[in-house]
Design a protein around this motif. Structure first.
Motif, short mmCIF file in Angstrom:
data_model
loop_
_atom_site.label_atom_id
_atom_site.label_comp_id
_atom_site.label_asym_id
_atom_site.label_seq_id
_atom_site.Cartn_x
_atom_site.Cartn_y
_atom_site.Cartn_z
N GLY A 1 -88.82 17.53 34.29
CA GLY A 1 -88.70 18.63 33.35
C GLY A 1 -87.89 18.24 32.12
O GLY A 1 -88.28 18.52 30.98
N ALA A 2 -86.75 17.58 32.34
CA ALA A 2 -85.87 17.23 31.22
C ALA A 2 -86.51 16.16 30.34
O ALA A 2 -86.58 16.29 29.11
CB ALA A 2 -84.52 16.75 31.76
N VAL A 3 -87.00 15.09 30.97
CA VAL A 3 -87.60 13.99 30.20
C VAL A 3 -88.89 14.47 29.53
O VAL A 3 -89.17 14.17 28.37
CB VAL A 3 -87.88 12.77 31.11
CG1 VAL A 3 -88.60 11.68 30.34
CG2 VAL A 3 -86.58 12.24 31.68
N GLY A 4 -89.66 15.29 30.27
CA GLY A 4 -90.93 15.79 29.75
C GLY A 4 -90.76 16.62 28.49
O GLY A 4 -91.58 16.55 27.58
N GLY B 1 -96.63 19.25 31.55
CA GLY B 1 -96.90 20.68 31.65
C GLY B 1 -95.67 21.55 31.40
O GLY B 1 -95.69 22.41 30.49
N PRO B 2 -94.59 21.35 32.14
CA PRO B 2 -93.42 22.22 31.96
C PRO B 2 -92.81 22.11 30.55
O PRO B 2 -92.46 23.12 29.94
CB PRO B 2 -92.43 21.72 33.02
CG PRO B 2 -93.27 21.06 34.05
CD PRO B 2 -94.41 20.44 33.31
N GLY B 3 -92.72 20.89 30.01
CA GLY B 3 -92.15 20.71 28.68
C GLY B 3 -92.99 21.39 27.61
O GLY B 3 -92.47 22.07 26.72
N ALA B 4 -94.32 21.22 27.72
CA ALA B 4 -95.21 21.82 26.74
C ALA B 4 -95.14 23.34 26.81
O ALA B 4 -95.10 24.02 25.78
CB ALA B 4 -96.64 21.34 26.98
N ALA B 5 -95.09 23.89 28.04
CA ALA B 5 -95.01 25.34 28.19
C ALA B 5 -93.69 25.85 27.62
O ALA B 5 -93.65 26.86 26.90
CB ALA B 5 -95.14 25.72 29.66
N SER B 6 -92.60 25.15 27.90
CA SER B 6 -91.30 25.66 27.45
C SER B 6 -91.17 25.59 25.93
O SER B 6 -90.54 26.45 25.31
CB SER B 6 -90.16 24.92 28.16
OG SER B 6 -89.57 24.00 27.32
N ALA C 1 -83.68 23.66 29.57
CA ALA C 1 -83.38 24.38 30.81
C ALA C 1 -84.65 25.01 31.38
O ALA C 1 -84.91 24.92 32.59
CB ALA C 1 -82.32 25.45 30.55
N LEU C 2 -85.44 25.62 30.53
CA LEU C 2 -86.67 26.27 30.98
C LEU C 2 -87.67 25.24 31.52
O LEU C 2 -88.33 25.46 32.53
CB LEU C 2 -87.30 27.08 29.84
CG LEU C 2 -88.58 27.84 30.20
CD1 LEU C 2 -88.31 28.88 31.27
CD2 LEU C 2 -89.19 28.50 28.97
N SER C 3 -87.75 24.10 30.84
CA SER C 3 -88.66 23.04 31.28
C SER C 3 -88.29 22.57 32.69
O SER C 3 -89.15 22.39 33.55
CB SER C 3 -88.60 21.89 30.27
OG SER C 3 -89.48 20.86 30.65
#
Lengths: 265, 264
Positions: A27-30, A204-209, A221-223
């Motif tokens: 999540g953080a790196v993404g 996915g998580p990074g793009a969404a956040s 944090a959200l990612s």
């Protein structure tokens, strides 16, 4: 199977811990991977990792270390080449094909491990050993510390490369450091969802956040939160349905991403 | 002491000599418009003042010292400024990323940092933009945030590389007026590169015109003449004046619009 009995099994507890440890890193790196518009670098690194993982099985060591060695070497090379890679899609694609081809060759020497090929390609978080869990934890601490240490100039260089360079930031050094961190994250994520599906967990998580928040801190944090939820819910759904964990994690990743795309600008 | 002093400075970029034997002195608090055809060395000159590039020969002094990369005395607005157009990052976070962004560690501002960022945003009159996201901002609005980044660290010298490129005439006028207000109120020295003279006529104190490896520094009346510009372009140049505007033309037509066409 009932979800209540899930944590009675040691392998499930290990899977939740391993998935959690990796999701935080992914999540953080993404988040920074998406911000830097380098998402296909993450994809490419995972393919290079396949040759490393299968090579490691061939010489009798854990696939994780083979993966890590190959993704790190490729990540550093990509960082050093930098802009010279731009517009070289064909050369990059052919090298990726070569590394997948090498992986197939290594596997053919060792047919007894055909199930391991599936595990490398599509992941098998339920089979993570306690030893691997400790390795993943160590790698996560290392890569998150490194990311924290470079996050300030990384953000500056991502948003304002010319100004950052004028202020004395070495863009190339940052690029090499960041892609090395990405390489570690990719190797870790491959243990959970496999080299072919790393993209969904990392990007996915990074793009969404980035679509859901307009702040840097909250975005990271959200990612991380999304990656954690997707991974844990995926493992739980796999336990209940007996379908593959990777399928659930990737599907949840897609669902969250497309839902975020519906959010108003 | 001069703000910037060139003493027989020769500058090269990628092995090619760009400016030869330039001598000029810019006083503290002056607003200097920097002009010249493409490739004349405007950006190279700014890079040398920033300390990103060492002169091949001669001495360059900025506030009496050899310019050093990362020097807080100089604020810089680079020519290529393209954050991802789809970015939903709010303006204030974008400006803040440049506050001591060269240091390692977490991007935390601290109380001083927050004050400095707020001050810079207020100085460029962009308070209303700080809480909007980048993808919603126009070119002129984004430009003001870039200017806010250049002001972080409270520089004594502002180096602005083509800040008017891509702006509509109305926004060009507003941008020049804003820089002029900041220069006056803070008493800072400004080097402002541009393709067209006219938007800057009311704002600049003197002109630095580059061409053919040479430079001419002086008032508009001293430098913007057929004689001086013909020497700098290496071709016959005519200067026509009327209505408070200046038209620089070669035998083939207006020089500035020629230059502009190359740029697009």
């Amino acid at each position: 199977m009932s979800i209540a009995t899930m944590f009675e099994y040691g392998f499930m507890r290990t899977a939740f811990l391993a998935g959690g440890v990796v999701a935080v890193v992914a999540g953080a790196v993404g988040f920074f991977l998406v911000l830097r518009q380098l998402t296909f670098a993450g994809h490419a690194l995972s393919h290079v990792g396949f040759a490393g993982a299968t090579g490691a099985i061939l010489v009798g060591i854990s696939p994780l270390w083979g993966l890590l060695a190959f993704t790190l070497a490729a990540g550093a090379a990509m960082g050093l080449l930098g802009d010279r890679l731009r517009g070289r899609d064909v050369a990059v694609g052919i090298i990726l094909s070569l590394s997948l081809g090498l992986g197939v060759l290594f596997l053919s020497f060792y047919t007894a491990h055909a199930t391991q090929a599936t595990a490398i390609l599509f992941g098998n978080v339920l089979a993570v050993s306690p030893d691997t869990l400790w390795s993943l934890l160590g790698l996560s601490v290392l890569s998150l510390s490194a990311l924290a240490a470079i996050s300030r100039p990384l953000l500056f260089a991502t948003l304002e490369p010319d100004l950052a360079e004028a202020k004395g930031v070495s863009l190339r050094l940052l690029s090499v450091l960041f892609l090395s961190i990405v390489a570690v994250a990719v190797a870790e994520a491959s243990q959970i969802v496999g080299v072919l599906l790393v993209f969904a967990l990392m990007v996915g998580p990074g793009a969404a956040s980035l679509r859901l928040t307009s702040r840097i801190g909250r975005g990271v944090a959200l990612s991380i939160l999304l990656a954690l939820l997707e991974t844990w819910a995926g493992i739980a759904l796999a336990y209940v349905t007996d379908w593959p964990t990777s399928f659930w994690i990737v599907s949840l990743g897609c669902l969250v991403y497309f839902l975020s795309a519906l959010s108003p600008a | 002491m001069d703000a910037i002093a060139f003493d027989r400075v020769t500058l090269a970029r990628a092995g090619r000599i760009v400016l030869t034997d330039v001598s000029a002195a810019i006083r503290p608090g002056e607003f200097i418009g920097v002009f010249g055809p493409n490739g004349a060395g405007k950006t190279t000159l700014l890079h040398a003042v920033l300390g990103l590039l060492q002169p091949v020969s001669g001495a360059l002094r900025v506030f009496g010292a050899t310019p050093m990369r990362g020097n807080d005395e100089a604020g810089y607005l680079p020519q290529t400024r393209t954050p991802s157009p789809d970015l939903r990052l709010r303006g204030r976070d974008f400006v803040a990323s440049a506050f001591r962004g060269e240091r390692f560690g977490l991007p935390r501002l601290g109380r001083d940092g927050r004050r400095e960022v707020d001050w810079a945003i207020e100085t460029v009159e962009a308070k209303a933009l700080a809480y909007r996201v980048l993808r919603e901002l126009s070119g002129g609005e984004l430009q003001r945030l870039h200017l806010a980044q250049a002001l972080l660290g409270k520089p004594k010298l502002l180096l602005l590389d083509e800040p008017l490129t891509g702006l509509d005439p109305h926004f060009q006028e507003a941008a020049v007026a804003l820089v002029k207000r900041i220069q006056r109120s803070r008493g800072i020295t400004v080097l402002f590169t541009a393709h067209e003279l006219n938007p800057l006529l009311g704002a600049m104190d003197r002109v630095l015109y580059l061409g053919q490896g040479r430079a001419a520094l002086g008032t508009v009346d001293e430098v913007i003449t057929g004689e001086v510009l013909s020497r700098l372009y290496g071709a016959r140049i005519e200067v026509l004046r009327g209505n408070g505007r200046i038209l620089v033309a070669s035998g083939r037509g207006p020089v500035e619009s020629d230059v502009h066409r190359h740029d697009v």
